[in-house]
Every structure is written in C-alpha cells, then in structure tokens.
Design a protein around this motif. Structure first.
Motif, PDB file in Angstrom:
ATOM      1  N   LEU A   1       0.835  -1.203   0.000  1.00  0.00           N
ATOM      2  CA  LEU A   1       0.000   0.000   0.000  1.00  0.00           C
ATOM      3  C   LEU A   1       0.869   1.252   0.000  1.00  0.00           C
ATOM      4  CD1 LEU A   1      -2.694   1.442   0.150  1.00  0.00           C
ATOM      5  CD2 LEU A   1      -2.680   1.111   2.637  1.00  0.00           C
ATOM      6  N   LEU A   2       1.918   1.263   0.817  1.00  0.00           N
ATOM      7  CA  LEU A   2       2.828   2.413   0.850  1.00  0.00           C
ATOM      8  C   LEU A   2       3.478   2.618  -0.515  1.00  0.00           C
ATOM      9  CD1 LEU A   2       4.418   4.624   2.305  1.00  0.00           C
ATOM     10  CD2 LEU A   2       6.038   2.865   3.052  1.00  0.00           C
ATOM     11  N   LEU A   3       3.923   1.537  -1.127  1.00  0.00           N
ATOM     12  CA  LEU A   3       4.553   1.631  -2.442  1.00  0.00           C
ATOM     13  C   LEU A   3       3.583   2.195  -3.473  1.00  0.00           C
ATOM     14  CD1 LEU A   3       6.931   1.028  -4.351  1.00  0.00           C
ATOM     15  CD2 LEU A   3       6.022  -1.285  -4.614  1.00  0.00           C
ATOM     16  N   GLN A   4       2.335   1.738  -3.436  1.00  0.00           N
ATOM     17  CA  GLN A   4       1.352   2.218  -4.407  1.00  0.00           C
ATOM     18  C   GLN A   4       1.012   3.689  -4.182  1.00  0.00           C
ATOM     19  OE1 GLN A   4       0.638   1.123  -7.062  1.00  0.00           O
ATOM     20  NE2 GLN A   4      -1.428   1.620  -7.728  1.00  0.00           N
ATOM     21  N   LEU A   5       0.969   4.105  -2.930  1.00  0.00           N
ATOM     22  CA  LEU A   5       0.741   5.528  -2.631  1.00  0.00           C
ATOM     23  C   LEU A   5       1.895   6.385  -3.161  1.00  0.00           C
ATOM     24  CD1 LEU A   5      -0.523   5.166   1.041  1.00  0.00           C
ATOM     25  CD2 LEU A   5      -1.914   5.835  -0.929  1.00  0.00           C
ATOM     26  N   ALA A   6       3.125   5.892  -2.965  1.00  0.00           N
ATOM     27  CA  ALA A   6       4.293   6.620  -3.470  1.00  0.00           C
ATOM     28  C   ALA A   6       4.280   6.682  -4.988  1.00  0.00           C
ATOM     29  CB  ALA A   6       5.577   5.960  -2.961  1.00  0.00           C
ATOM     30  N   LEU A   7       3.905   5.577  -5.632  1.00  0.00           N
ATOM     31  CA  LEU A   7       3.821   5.562  -7.092  1.00  0.00           C
ATOM     32  C   LEU A   7       2.742   6.527  -7.583  1.00  0.00           C
ATOM     33  CD1 LEU A   7       4.195   1.741  -7.809  1.00  0.00           C
ATOM     34  CD2 LEU A   7       5.764   3.541  -8.552  1.00  0.00           C
ATOM     35  N   GLY A   8       1.619   6.573  -6.865  1.00  0.00           N
ATOM     36  CA  GLY A   8       0.569   7.518  -7.240  1.00  0.00           C
ATOM     37  C   GLY A   8       1.044   8.953  -7.135  1.00  0.00           C
ATOM     38  N   GLY A   9       1.779   9.269  -6.056  1.00  0.00           N
ATOM     39  CA  GLY A   9       2.336  10.607  -5.920  1.00  0.00           C
ATOM     40  C   GLY A   9       3.350  10.915  -7.005  1.00  0.00           C
ATOM     41  N   TRP A  10       4.132   9.908  -7.398  1.00  0.00           N
ATOM     42  CA  TRP A  10       5.137  10.085  -8.449  1.00  0.00           C
ATOM     43  C   TRP A  10       4.459  10.314  -9.805  1.00  0.00           C
ATOM     44  CZ3 TRP A  10       9.798  11.611  -7.918  1.00  0.00           C
ATOM     45  CH2 TRP A  10      10.771  11.399  -8.895  1.00  0.00           C
ATOM     46  N   VAL A  11       3.363   9.616 -10.051  1.00  0.00           N
ATOM     47  CA  VAL A  11       2.593   9.842 -11.276  1.00  0.00           C
ATOM     48  C   VAL A  11       2.094  11.282 -11.324  1.00  0.00           C
ATOM     49  CG1 VAL A  11       0.422   9.284 -12.462  1.00  0.00           C
ATOM     50  CG2 VAL A  11       1.885   7.443 -11.630  1.00  0.00           C
TER      51      VAL A  11
ATOM     52  N   GLY B   1       4.214   1.631 -14.193  1.00  0.00           N
ATOM     53  CA  GLY B   1       4.635   1.169 -12.871  1.00  0.00           C
ATOM     54  C   GLY B   1       3.513   1.279 -11.853  1.00  0.00           C
ATOM     55  N   HIS B   2       2.723   2.362 -11.942  1.00  0.00           N
ATOM     56  CA  HIS B   2       1.589   2.539 -11.036  1.00  0.00           C
ATOM     57  C   HIS B   2       0.526   1.468 -11.284  1.00  0.00           C
ATOM     58  CE1 HIS B   2      -0.965   4.546  -8.242  1.00  0.00           C
ATOM     59  NE2 HIS B   2      -1.834   4.981  -9.136  1.00  0.00           N
ATOM     60  N   ARG B   3       0.307   1.126 -12.521  1.00  0.00           N
ATOM     61  CA  ARG B   3      -0.660   0.057 -12.834  1.00  0.00           C
ATOM     62  C   ARG B   3      -0.180  -1.282 -12.267  1.00  0.00           C
ATOM     63  NH1 ARG B   3      -3.227   0.692 -18.936  1.00  0.00           N
ATOM     64  NH2 ARG B   3      -3.775   2.903 -18.803  1.00  0.00           N
ATOM     65  N   LEU B   4       1.085  -1.592 -12.469  1.00  0.00           N
ATOM     66  CA  LEU B   4       1.627  -2.855 -11.965  1.00  0.00           C
ATOM     67  C   LEU B   4       1.594  -2.870 -10.432  1.00  0.00           C
ATOM     68  CD1 LEU B   4       4.685  -3.284 -14.367  1.00  0.00           C
ATOM     69  CD2 LEU B   4       2.502  -4.525 -14.439  1.00  0.00           C
ATOM     70  N   GLY B   5       1.866  -1.732  -9.825  1.00  0.00           N
ATOM     71  CA  GLY B   5       1.770  -1.647  -8.367  1.00  0.00           C
ATOM     72  C   GLY B   5       0.352  -1.888  -7.885  1.00  0.00           C
ATOM     73  N   GLY B   6      -0.626  -1.409  -8.654  1.00  0.00           N
ATOM     74  CA  GLY B   6      -2.021  -1.644  -8.299  1.00  0.00           C
ATOM     75  C   GLY B   6      -2.376  -3.117  -8.337  1.00  0.00           C
TER      76      GLY B   6
ATOM     77  N   LEU C   1      -0.821  -4.743  -5.250  1.00  0.00           N
ATOM     78  CA  LEU C   1      -1.582  -4.401  -4.049  1.00  0.00           C
ATOM     79  C   LEU C   1      -2.869  -5.210  -3.979  1.00  0.00           C
ATOM     80  CD1 LEU C   1      -2.130  -2.710  -1.522  1.00  0.00           C
ATOM     81  CD2 LEU C   1      -3.084  -0.932  -3.023  1.00  0.00           C
ATOM     82  N   GLY C   2      -3.570  -5.312  -5.105  1.00  0.00           N
ATOM     83  CA  GLY C   2      -4.806  -6.079  -5.123  1.00  0.00           C
ATOM     84  C   GLY C   2      -4.585  -7.529  -4.727  1.00  0.00           C
ATOM     85  N   LEU C   3      -3.544  -8.145  -5.260  1.00  0.00           N
ATOM     86  CA  LEU C   3      -3.238  -9.538  -4.914  1.00  0.00           C
ATOM     87  C   LEU C   3      -2.887  -9.660  -3.431  1.00  0.00           C
ATOM     88  CD1 LEU C   3      -1.117 -10.612  -8.039  1.00  0.00           C
ATOM     89  CD2 LEU C   3      -3.490 -11.246  -7.502  1.00  0.00           C
ATOM     90  N   GLY C   4      -2.133  -8.678  -2.912  1.00  0.00           N
ATOM     91  CA  GLY C   4      -1.768  -8.709  -1.500  1.00  0.00           C
ATOM     92  C   GLY C   4      -2.983  -8.604  -0.589  1.00  0.00           C
ATOM     93  N   LEU C   5      -3.915  -7.719  -0.925  1.00  0.00           N
ATOM     94  CA  LEU C   5      -5.120  -7.558  -0.110  1.00  0.00           C
ATOM     95  C   LEU C   5      -6.014  -8.790  -0.187  1.00  0.00           C
ATOM     96  CD1 LEU C   5      -6.051  -3.815  -0.789  1.00  0.00           C
ATOM     97  CD2 LEU C   5      -4.859  -4.787   1.180  1.00  0.00           C
ATOM     98  N   LEU C   6      -6.129  -9.379  -1.369  1.00  0.00           N
ATOM     99  CA  LEU C   6      -6.923 -10.596  -1.502  1.00  0.00           C
ATOM    100  C   LEU C   6      -6.329 -11.735  -0.684  1.00  0.00           C
ATOM    101  CD1 LEU C   6      -7.819 -10.537  -5.308  1.00  0.00           C
ATOM    102  CD2 LEU C   6      -9.410 -10.283  -3.392  1.00  0.00           C
ATOM    103  N   LEU C   7      -5.007 -11.855  -0.702  1.00  0.00           N
ATOM    104  CA  LEU C   7      -4.355 -12.902   0.073  1.00  0.00           C
ATOM    105  C   LEU C   7      -4.554 -12.672   1.569  1.00  0.00           C
ATOM    106  CD1 LEU C   7      -2.534 -15.383   0.178  1.00  0.00           C
ATOM    107  CD2 LEU C   7      -0.545 -13.853   0.064  1.00  0.00           C
ATOM    108  N   LEU C   8      -4.455 -11.412   1.999  1.00  0.00           N
ATOM    109  CA  LEU C   8      -4.666 -11.083   3.406  1.00  0.00           C
ATOM    110  C   LEU C   8      -6.094 -11.424   3.828  1.00  0.00           C
ATOM    111  CD1 LEU C   8      -3.335  -9.657   5.915  1.00  0.00           C
ATOM    112  CD2 LEU C   8      -4.440  -7.559   5.095  1.00  0.00           C
ATOM    113  N   ALA C   9      -7.067 -11.060   3.005  1.00  0.00           N
ATOM    114  CA  ALA C   9      -8.472 -11.353   3.323  1.00  0.00           C
ATOM    115  C   ALA C   9      -8.726 -12.854   3.360  1.00  0.00           C
ATOM    116  CB  ALA C   9      -9.385 -10.682   2.301  1.00  0.00           C
ATOM    117  N   TRP C  10      -8.173 -13.582   2.410  1.00  0.00           N
ATOM    118  CA  TRP C  10      -8.364 -15.038   2.381  1.00  0.00           C
ATOM    119  C   TRP C  10      -7.753 -15.699   3.615  1.00  0.00           C
ATOM    120  CZ3 TRP C  10      -4.390 -18.729   1.955  1.00  0.00           C
ATOM    121  CH2 TRP C  10      -4.831 -20.053   1.801  1.00  0.00           C
TER     122      TRP C  10
END
Length: 352
Positions: A190-200, A255-260, A263-272
């Motif tokens: 999540l932190l990485l994706q936020l940083a990528l969003g700011g960089w975009v 890079g922001h798309r790939l980070g997204g 993140l989605g896979l990480g959140l799904l794994l956490l929820a599962w």
C-alpha cells in the motif's frame, strides 16, 4: 464528570477532528496541484511578500518575472491557511495532553511524534514552492500528509482506549498481537502504491497511458524506466507540467498500474488468510471493496482523460484505503478474548 475526564473527552474529540481536517487539507492540496496553482505564490510563507494575496501592481513589484494569477494565488494561500490551522490543532493536542503525560497508558510519545511530523510537513510545503514543484518533494509532501492523518487516527484510537480504561485484561497488561509478515507485506504494498501515485501526479503522467487495459494500444509500450524513476533529477528547473519525455512518463504510469495489481493480490491474500476471524471480516471486506472502487476510479480517470472531480475522488479513495488499513491493523492487534484463544484454528492463523 471530573475535570481530568472532561479534558480527556476533549482530547478524544480533537483527535477525531484532526483526522477529518487532515483529509480536507490533503484534498485541498491535491486540488491546488490539479488546477496548476502549486506555484500560484512564488514565495513562502507569504504570497508576493504578503500574508494575503496582493493586487497585481504590488505583486509585479515583488516578482517582476512572475505575474500574478489571482485565482491560483488564492487557491495556494487557502491551502496554506488550512494547513496552518491543522498545525495549531496539533499544538493544542500536545499542550492539553501535557499534564497527562506521566499517566500509564497515555500516548504522550505519539502526540510528540505527531508534532514532529506536522513540523516536517510544513517544511516540505515550503520546499514544494522554493524548489519549484520538484517531484521528489511533492511526492514526499503527499506521503507526509497521509502520515499526519494516520498519526491523528492512531492517536484517536489510543486516546479512546485510554479514556475507557480498557488497558488490562484480568488485572495484567493486555497483550497486543504482533503483525505477521503477511500484514507487513500488505502495508508495504500500500505504501509503495501511494508513493507511485504521488510520483505519477508530480511528474504529470496521469494520462501518459491512453486506454485500458492496454497502454497506448500496446500491452507493453515503449518505456524509459531509468529516466522515469531517476530520483536524482536536477533541482532548479520549474517542474510545473513536468520535465520528462513521453517514454519516461509512460514507464511511471505503467509502474503505477503494476503496483495496483500487486496491491490487489496482496489484499486478496490477506483477506483469504484471515477471513475466518469474525471481528476482522468487516475490515478485510471493506479493504477489498475499497480497493475495487479505487481500481474503478483509476480506470475511469484514464478513459475520461483525468477530469478534476474524478482525480479528486481517486485521491479520496487512496485516503480511504489508508484509513481502512489502519483500522484493520488495529482490529488485528486488539487482545484476543478467552473464547477466541481457545479455538485451535485461531491459534494456527495467529502464529502464521
């Protein structure tokens, strides 16, 4: 109600106000960037040497090479006014909590950390102007705003626990569950994706990729990753509207798309992994649902060419994800009740 209880109730309320107010400051800051008002005032902390926006004649005397654009100047100053008000709120929290600092369980260290971060955030606000929207500083300024919001939220939760007196279980300190590697991974993504969003945003790469799911009609378009993520860019040029060429901006956007996706896979794994815990299920469901909404907003921004209102919603979605992640972490770390500890499955997952 005794005076200490009354003062504590005020601290709880002010910390919640701080959360909401910080979200407003973040969105005002993003709006300032989206309307190209980041350099509406060429100096800091004033505007053309004054605490309010002057007329065009006085502005010209102060900065002959930076003609006044009144609307942009006022947008920038409004952002500074609300950010300064937020700083005063932090100072009030520290002063009001000073007499409670020695009481067991009071989050005095967290209050001081919030004060330090808000001061650093003010410095980054100044550097944003003086370094002419240098992308590194702009991105760190966004992350700093999110950090302030997160500290306000965590302080509010700690103050609520302190006010309720719920610091022990059975007369002994209540143990908090440590974060597992999976929780750590989700937070890092999540932190990485936020940083990528700011960089975009800071490099004006929001529409560098046209179309979805492809980018500029290709699954893997021409990119310049070394230039797009060159973090030692020259300090000095005016970075309004960006300085990078098309392939570098495409790399940032991709890079922001790939980070997204990560993140989605990480959140799904956490929820599962933790879906069996009933008290976590609402927060995990909200996290995955919030991510889905955020994904839809990102796609819509690309397809609709980044309209102002939709870009603001996308930022609000990022803020919501940070809040939901913090609340999910809080729920995870809360002490496990006796009935929960007796469940074998709970033990297995807690030690994963």
């Amino acid at each position: 109600m005794t005076k200490p209880e009354s003062g504590l109730r005020l601290l709880v309320t002010l910390s919640l106000v701080g959360v909401v107010f910080t979200i407003g400051v973040i969105l005002v800051g993003v709006w300032t960037r989206l309307v190209d008002a980041g350099l509406g005032c060429p100096d800091w902390p004033g505007c053309y040497g004054r605490l309010v926006v002057p007329d065009a004649e006085r502005a010209l005397v102060h900065s002959p090479d930076m003609p006044l654009e009144s609307f942009k100047a006022w947008v920038e100053m409004i952002h500074r006014y609300v950010a300064s008000t937020l700083g005063l709120l932090v100072i009030a929290l520290v002063l009001l909590g000073f007499r409670l600092r020695r009481r067991a369980g009071y989050p005095w260290g967290l209050s001081l950390a919030l004060l330090v971060v808000i001061l650093l955030q003010g410095a980054f606000g100044a550097f944003t102007v003086t370094l002419k929207l240098w992308p590194q500083v702009v991105t760190l300024h966004l992350l700093g705003g999110l950090s302030v919001m997160l500290l306000f939220l965590w302080l509010h939760l700690r103050l609520r626990r302190f006010a309720s007196g719920d610091l022990t279980l059975g007369g002994v300190p209540a143990p908090r569950r440590p974060l597992t590697p999976l929780w750590g991974l989700a937070m890092v993504l999540l932190l990485l994706q936020l940083a990528l969003g700011g960089w975009v945003s800071s490099n004006y790469a929001g529409i560098a990729c046209q179309g979805f799911p492809t980018c500029n009609g290709q699954w893997w378009p021409d990119t310049d990753w070394s230039e797009g993520f060159h973090l030692t860019q020259t300090v000095g040029p005016n970075y309004l509207h960006g300085q990078l060429h098309a392939d570098a901006r495409t790399a940032i956007h991709l890079g922001h798309r790939l980070g997204g996706v990560a993140l989605g896979l990480g959140l799904l794994l956490l929820a599962w992994r933790h879906w069996h815990e009933r008290r976590l299920r609402p927060w995990l469901g909200a996290l995955v649902g919030g991510y889905a909404v955020q994904l839809g907003l990102g796609i819509a921004n690309v397809l609709l060419w980044l309209p102002l209102w939709l870009a603001l919603l996308h930022t609000a979605g990022a803020v919501a994800l940070v809040v939901l992640m913090a609340l999910a972490v809080w729920a995870w770390r809360e002490p496990v009740g006796q009935d929960e500890r007796q469940q074998p499955a709970e033990k297995e997952w807690a030690h994963a």
